[in-house]
Design a protein around this motif. Structure first.
Motif, mmCIF file in Angstrom:
data_model
loop_
_atom_site.group_PDB
_atom_site.id
_atom_site.type_symbol
_atom_site.label_atom_id
_atom_site.label_comp_id
_atom_site.label_asym_id
_atom_site.label_seq_id
_atom_site.Cartn_x
_atom_site.Cartn_y
_atom_site.Cartn_z
ATOM 1 N N THR A 53 -29.755 31.951 10.944
ATOM 2 C CA THR A 53 -28.796 30.882 10.975
ATOM 3 C C THR A 53 -28.603 31.372 8.685
ATOM 4 O O THR A 53 -29.813 30.306 8.062
ATOM 5 C CB THR A 53 -28.651 29.811 10.813
ATOM 6 O OG1 THR A 53 -28.861 29.904 12.441
ATOM 7 C CG2 THR A 53 -28.100 28.264 10.686
ATOM 8 N N GLU A 55 -25.768 29.953 5.615
ATOM 9 C CA GLU A 55 -25.187 28.665 5.355
ATOM 10 C C GLU A 55 -24.366 29.489 4.647
ATOM 11 O O GLU A 55 -23.812 30.288 3.749
ATOM 12 C CB GLU A 55 -25.433 27.432 4.023
ATOM 13 C CG GLU A 55 -24.512 26.527 3.832
ATOM 14 C CD GLU A 55 -24.638 26.235 2.683
ATOM 15 O OE1 GLU A 55 -24.145 25.119 2.600
ATOM 16 O OE2 GLU A 55 -26.555 25.424 2.993
ATOM 17 N N GLY A 56 -22.830 29.375 5.419
ATOM 18 C CA GLY A 56 -21.917 29.963 4.327
ATOM 19 C C GLY A 56 -21.838 31.628 5.638
ATOM 20 O O GLY A 56 -20.356 31.749 5.369
ATOM 21 N N LEU A 57 -21.683 31.436 6.105
ATOM 22 C CA LEU A 57 -22.140 32.772 7.646
ATOM 23 C C LEU A 57 -21.999 32.218 9.166
ATOM 24 O O LEU A 57 -22.975 30.957 9.297
ATOM 25 C CB LEU A 57 -22.799 34.077 7.103
ATOM 26 C CG LEU A 57 -23.072 34.660 5.924
ATOM 27 C CD1 LEU A 57 -24.653 35.896 5.708
ATOM 28 C CD2 LEU A 57 -21.398 35.021 5.312
ATOM 29 N N HIS A 58 -21.365 33.034 10.042
ATOM 30 C CA HIS A 58 -21.459 32.772 10.879
ATOM 31 C C HIS A 58 -22.616 32.927 11.392
ATOM 32 O O HIS A 58 -23.736 34.096 11.373
ATOM 33 C CB HIS A 58 -20.880 32.977 12.344
ATOM 34 C CG HIS A 58 -19.359 33.420 11.364
ATOM 35 N ND1 HIS A 58 -18.672 31.604 12.086
ATOM 36 C CD2 HIS A 58 -18.272 33.905 10.919
ATOM 37 C CE1 HIS A 58 -17.158 31.501 11.424
ATOM 38 N NE2 HIS A 58 -17.150 33.211 10.960
ATOM 39 N N LYS A 120 -20.511 41.795 -0.811
ATOM 40 C CA LYS A 120 -19.819 40.705 -0.171
ATOM 41 C C LYS A 120 -20.592 38.968 0.378
ATOM 42 O O LYS A 120 -20.022 38.339 -0.508
ATOM 43 C CB LYS A 120 -19.181 40.687 0.879
ATOM 44 C CG LYS A 120 -17.847 39.454 1.171
ATOM 45 C CD LYS A 120 -16.603 39.688 2.503
ATOM 46 C CE LYS A 120 -16.048 38.663 2.924
ATOM 47 N NZ LYS A 120 -15.562 38.724 4.108
ATOM 48 N N ASN A 121 -21.784 39.195 0.127
ATOM 49 C CA ASN A 121 -22.654 38.017 0.775
ATOM 50 C C ASN A 121 -23.981 38.084 0.035
ATOM 51 O O ASN A 121 -24.618 37.084 -0.032
ATOM 52 C CB ASN A 121 -22.765 38.043 2.045
ATOM 53 C CG ASN A 121 -21.210 37.681 3.276
ATOM 54 O OD1 ASN A 121 -20.961 37.058 2.963
ATOM 55 N ND2 ASN A 121 -21.110 39.424 3.486
ATOM 56 N N ARG A 123 -24.825 36.468 -2.728
ATOM 57 C CA ARG A 123 -24.894 35.465 -3.931
ATOM 58 C C ARG A 123 -26.139 34.508 -1.887
ATOM 59 O O ARG A 123 -27.046 33.662 -2.568
ATOM 60 C CB ARG A 123 -24.332 34.785 -4.110
ATOM 61 C CG ARG A 123 -24.151 33.369 -4.434
ATOM 62 C CD ARG A 123 -22.734 32.636 -4.724
ATOM 63 N NE ARG A 123 -22.219 32.621 -4.473
ATOM 64 C CZ ARG A 123 -21.769 31.026 -3.610
ATOM 65 N NH1 ARG A 123 -23.053 30.699 -2.898
ATOM 66 N NH2 ARG A 123 -20.432 31.745 -2.838
ATOM 67 N N LEU A 124 -25.372 34.421 -0.485
ATOM 68 C CA LEU A 124 -25.747 33.934 0.109
ATOM 69 C C LEU A 124 -27.215 34.199 0.821
ATOM 70 O O LEU A 124 -27.818 33.144 0.599
ATOM 71 C CB LEU A 124 -24.165 33.696 1.222
ATOM 72 C CG LEU A 124 -23.313 32.667 0.878
ATOM 73 C CD1 LEU A 124 -21.936 33.598 2.093
ATOM 74 C CD2 LEU A 124 -23.294 31.757 0.338
ATOM 75 N N ARG A 127 -29.860 33.284 -1.410
ATOM 76 C CA ARG A 127 -30.128 31.852 -0.986
ATOM 77 C C ARG A 127 -30.647 31.601 -0.118
ATOM 78 O O ARG A 127 -31.611 31.134 0.094
ATOM 79 C CB ARG A 127 -29.168 31.002 -0.939
ATOM 80 C CG ARG A 127 -28.883 29.232 -1.376
ATOM 81 C CD ARG A 127 -28.131 28.144 -1.515
ATOM 82 N NE ARG A 127 -27.272 28.672 -0.582
ATOM 83 C CZ ARG A 127 -25.887 28.655 -0.789
ATOM 84 N NH1 ARG A 127 -25.385 28.201 -1.945
ATOM 85 N NH2 ARG A 127 -24.585 28.671 0.202
#
Length: 142
Positions: A53, A55-58, A120-121, A123-124, A127
């Motif tokens: 899990t 945040e910001g991704l499925h 693409k991700n 930063r997510l 975090r």
């Protein structure tokens, strides 16, 4: 070519306390925001079944093989995420002095599609590693 995201955090706890938390897979849901569900056997070639899990991704199910583990030091697992896309996750404990450690957790992305996903991700993903590291620190120091 591979791409890495990592977080390192100082933890005021001995390596055996930190390892106890990591090795207790069914309890990850009590502290781990990135993998709130985890089960499996920690052994070379063992299989981990996780829910990731971020945040910001499925939310997604993960079925990964343990590549390596050293009690009180590291746990490494990897998965093939699709055509030309692999990821390797790790948690490493470095004891600096009795009761004082540095804990790193991160992910290495490989393959052509791994590069695109990372770019693409990132930063997510960064975090998520920070949140997991901080949650592990709080749990170990409690």
């Amino acid at each position: 070519m591979s791409f890495r995201v990592e977080n390192r955090v100082g933890v005021k706890a001995p390596s055996d306390r930190i390892w106890e938390i990591i090795a207790d897979l069914p309890s990850w849901g009590d502290w781990n925001p990135t993998f709130p569900q985890a089960e499996g056997i920690i052994a070379i070639g063992g299989v981990l079944t996780l829910t990731e899990t971020i945040e910001g991704l499925h939310e997604r199910p993960v079925r990964a093989a343990i590549n390596d583990w050293v009690p009180y030091a590291q746990l490494i697992w990897s998965e093939r995420r699709g055509f030309q896309f692999t990821s390797t996750r790790y948690i490493e404990i470095e004891e600096l002095a009795p009761g004082s450690c540095i804990v790193a957790n991160g992910e290495i992305f490989g393959g052509m599609f791994g590069e695109g996903f990372f770019n693409k991700n990132k930063r997510l993903l960064r975090r998520a590693c920070e949140e997991m590291g901080e949650a592990l620190r709080l749990r170990a120091e409690a």
